[in-house]
Design an enzyme around this catalytic site. Sequence first.
Site, PDB file in Angstrom:
ATOM      1  N   GLU A 193      -5.540 -10.715  -1.521  1.00  0.00           N
ATOM      2  CA  GLU A 193      -5.190 -10.753  -0.105  1.00  0.00           C
ATOM      3  C   GLU A 193      -5.526 -12.142   0.417  1.00  0.00           C
ATOM      4  O   GLU A 193      -6.661 -12.414   0.809  1.00  0.00           O
ATOM      5  CB  GLU A 193      -5.952  -9.696   0.711  1.00  0.00           C
ATOM      6  CG  GLU A 193      -5.547  -8.268   0.436  1.00  0.00           C
ATOM      7  CD  GLU A 193      -6.243  -7.290   1.378  1.00  0.00           C
ATOM      8  OE1 GLU A 193      -6.871  -7.740   2.357  1.00  0.00           O
ATOM      9  OE2 GLU A 193      -6.166  -6.071   1.132  1.00  0.00           O
ATOM     10  N   TYR A 223       0.841  -1.185   0.000  1.00  0.00           N
ATOM     11  CA  TYR A 223       0.000   0.000   0.000  1.00  0.00           C
ATOM     12  C   TYR A 223       0.885   1.247   0.000  1.00  0.00           C
ATOM     13  O   TYR A 223       2.055   1.192   0.397  1.00  0.00           O
ATOM     14  CB  TYR A 223      -0.863   0.049   1.259  1.00  0.00           C
ATOM     15  CG  TYR A 223      -2.067  -0.846   1.274  1.00  0.00           C
ATOM     16  CD1 TYR A 223      -3.053  -0.752   0.300  1.00  0.00           C
ATOM     17  CD2 TYR A 223      -2.260  -1.763   2.308  1.00  0.00           C
ATOM     18  CE1 TYR A 223      -4.183  -1.553   0.340  1.00  0.00           C
ATOM     19  CE2 TYR A 223      -3.395  -2.561   2.361  1.00  0.00           C
ATOM     20  CZ  TYR A 223      -4.347  -2.451   1.368  1.00  0.00           C
ATOM     21  OH  TYR A 223      -5.464  -3.239   1.410  1.00  0.00           O
ATOM     22  N   GLU A 254      -5.644  -1.479   8.478  1.00  0.00           N
ATOM     23  CA  GLU A 254      -5.656  -1.328   9.930  1.00  0.00           C
ATOM     24  C   GLU A 254      -4.828  -0.121  10.368  1.00  0.00           C
ATOM     25  O   GLU A 254      -4.189  -0.127  11.417  1.00  0.00           O
ATOM     26  CB  GLU A 254      -5.170  -2.609  10.631  1.00  0.00           C
ATOM     27  CG  GLU A 254      -6.161  -3.734  10.606  1.00  0.00           C
ATOM     28  CD  GLU A 254      -6.395  -4.309   9.218  1.00  0.00           C
ATOM     29  OE1 GLU A 254      -7.546  -4.295   8.750  1.00  0.00           O
ATOM     30  OE2 GLU A 254      -5.426  -4.771   8.591  1.00  0.00           O
ATOM     31  N   TYR A 309       0.627 -10.257  12.674  1.00  0.00           N
ATOM     32  CA  TYR A 309      -0.331 -10.877  11.763  1.00  0.00           C
ATOM     33  C   TYR A 309      -0.167 -12.393  11.634  1.00  0.00           C
ATOM     34  O   TYR A 309      -0.762 -13.002  10.751  1.00  0.00           O
ATOM     35  CB  TYR A 309      -0.222 -10.225  10.373  1.00  0.00           C
ATOM     36  CG  TYR A 309      -1.538 -10.059   9.656  1.00  0.00           C
ATOM     37  CD1 TYR A 309      -2.314  -8.917   9.830  1.00  0.00           C
ATOM     38  CD2 TYR A 309      -2.014 -11.028   8.796  1.00  0.00           C
ATOM     39  CE1 TYR A 309      -3.521  -8.757   9.183  1.00  0.00           C
ATOM     40  CE2 TYR A 309      -3.224 -10.884   8.146  1.00  0.00           C
ATOM     41  CZ  TYR A 309      -3.970  -9.754   8.337  1.00  0.00           C
ATOM     42  OH  TYR A 309      -5.180  -9.608   7.694  1.00  0.00           O
ATOM     43  N   ASN A 366     -10.071   0.397  -2.926  1.00  0.00           N
ATOM     44  CA  ASN A 366      -9.744  -0.792  -2.137  1.00  0.00           C
ATOM     45  C   ASN A 366     -10.977  -1.268  -1.392  1.00  0.00           C
ATOM     46  O   ASN A 366     -11.537  -0.524  -0.583  1.00  0.00           O
ATOM     47  CB  ASN A 366      -8.636  -0.480  -1.131  1.00  0.00           C
ATOM     48  CG  ASN A 366      -8.213  -1.702  -0.340  1.00  0.00           C
ATOM     49  OD1 ASN A 366      -7.892  -2.737  -0.914  1.00  0.00           O
ATOM     50  ND2 ASN A 366      -8.220  -1.584   0.973  1.00  0.00           N
ATOM     51  N   GLU A 367     -11.404  -2.478  -1.678  1.00  0.00           N
ATOM     52  CA  GLU A 367     -12.540  -3.100  -0.994  1.00  0.00           C
ATOM     53  C   GLU A 367     -13.767  -2.184  -0.955  1.00  0.00           C
ATOM     54  O   GLU A 367     -14.471  -2.078   0.049  1.00  0.00           O
ATOM     55  CB  GLU A 367     -12.136  -3.530   0.425  1.00  0.00           C
ATOM     56  CG  GLU A 367     -11.064  -4.606   0.424  1.00  0.00           C
ATOM     57  CD  GLU A 367     -10.675  -5.087   1.803  1.00  0.00           C
ATOM     58  OE1 GLU A 367     -10.377  -6.289   1.951  1.00  0.00           O
ATOM     59  OE2 GLU A 367     -10.653  -4.259   2.732  1.00  0.00           O
TER      60      GLU A 367
END
Length: 632
Positions: free
Chosen positions: A263, A77, A123, A333, A182-183
């Site tokens: 993803e 990103y 996030e 993660y 994005n999304e």
Amino acid sequence: MANRVGSLSACLVMLLAAHSVDTHLFSIDYDNNTFVMDGKPFQYVAGSFHYFRALPESWASILLLMRAAGLNAITTYVEWSLHNPKDGVYHWTGMADVERFVELAGRSGLYVILRPGPYICAERDMGGLPAWLLNKYPDILLRTNDIRYLREVRSWYAQLMSRMQRFLIGQGGPIIMVQVENEYGSFYACDHKYLNWLRDETERYVMGNAVLFTNNGPGLEGCGAIEHVLSTLDFGPGTEDEITGFWDTLRKTQPKGPLVNAEYYPGWLTHWQEPHMARTDTKLVVDSLDFMLRNRVNVNIYMFYGGTNYGFTAGANKQGAGEYAADITSYDYDAPLDESGDPTPKYYAIRDTILKYFPDPKLPIAPPASKMALRVTPQPMGSLLDPVVLQHLSVRTVTNHLPMTFEALNQISGLVLYEALIPDDIRTDPRKLTVEGVHDRAYVFVGDRFVGVLSRENQIATLPLPLDGGQTLRIMVESQGRINFGTANDFKGIVGNVYVNTRELFNWTMYSLPLEDSQGIAREMRKHRKHLRRHAGGWQAVAPMSVYGAQFDIGGVPLLDTYLDMTGWGKGIVFINGFNIGRYWPTVGPQVTLYVSKHLLSLQGNNLLIIEYQKECEPIPEVNFSQSPKFN
């Protein structure tokens, strides 16, 4: 849609053919459901690595480990708020040197998939959108056709994309794909005028020199798909039937073209106050990965290296029925490379799977690096609530009839102190304080007495106030991170009315404490250290909103990574040598330690500064740097 996209791809190939022999031809063959590189079918297996979650000194070693795992591409990103933290101010050096990051990836033998957003989620605070937008346009409709938003995105892309053009595959660089939004299928607005505008704005710079794509969760293409742009999905491990079902649904809106999991989740994110760090079983991860690679699906593993949400960059999510949940500092993660960049057992299992379908790069894999341990004893330096200290540390002091938000004060993060007088004629004991809309956590004082905490996360909006505590109500509000997914405009501070019993309070004084300059904080504390008193056991402990500091040497050992163990402390932030390594909150967890890179340390003369928001530390806990992270 497929025919129109196919025509666009044909134009792409012709455009690229006009370039010099040093360039590559990268496009989509829709009829054969594949990408094409220089006339040959091309499949990628990539991993996500966000440059802003690691110190630049670590970029090269992490990229080489990703290449050694068999990856042929990386995905990153671009965070608008990092590069453009204030209106008209841009940063392109240090952690913001995205050009150097892309160059390093190319030199490591990795193609790059660029995700410029402008909204990225990730996030991060406000999903990567800069908070100053909410100061400049309080009623702006983010991620829509709002002309004010489009104008700011155009200015941002003029800065960013002009720097990225030379790295596009058609210009001889490593960038093969560029994402549009994005999304968006998960966003309420469903504004196709905006999506089409952003596609065209992106193409102004890409000019056919890379493939445009967008990404959504399964079944969300209705609002998330963009005409003439490749649709991709994101999802984690599942059964073969589940995964096949996702592709079958996508084929209803995109009948042809390469399949892409943009993803693929080997782990998951974690929030404060959750009982455990998120973990995903390795066998589930590699079984689904194997199934997709075997069936010529292009996969990006999100995250391959997670890293750290340094400073105030961690965002938050809405959980369940709209409850607020702040993201922890670590972005480990459960990724194949851990927060320090070391390979994990999951790394080797994923590498074994990848090498079944992709060439072995035959690069050495460095084993996990040694870590160091040491002990430091901090001393109290003073309180942020000291009137003289407050006067010098507040970057902005404003009076207003009603409380003002962080954004109205043009403040991104940190703390804001709200002060008002409690009317003399409210004589009930105790009195009831109600704050309608505290975003996100408030530490309440009456005079100098700490009386409790209000919490958006735990839906606590009322407190009893003692009658004999004084007449000045002081509410210190902490931003725990703006919501990064779903909600667009998440204002911080006191966003509603304040009552004592049924009486609304007016005439507020607000002190802005962004907590960006640790050296300035330490300097002011040293000036006013005389307010502290010694007693038999050492320095007197100070109340909540206190500052502690220490200087320490590493000694004769080499500098190594380490983990700062905040056991015994309450909630706050830590600076090491002026760098904010993130928020701590060991009393609720699951994160207890903060990762400290060796690149932040020196052999001698290191400075530690702790700002403790809520705990009265008596005795003052030691601070241990440990050799391993502590979660749960």
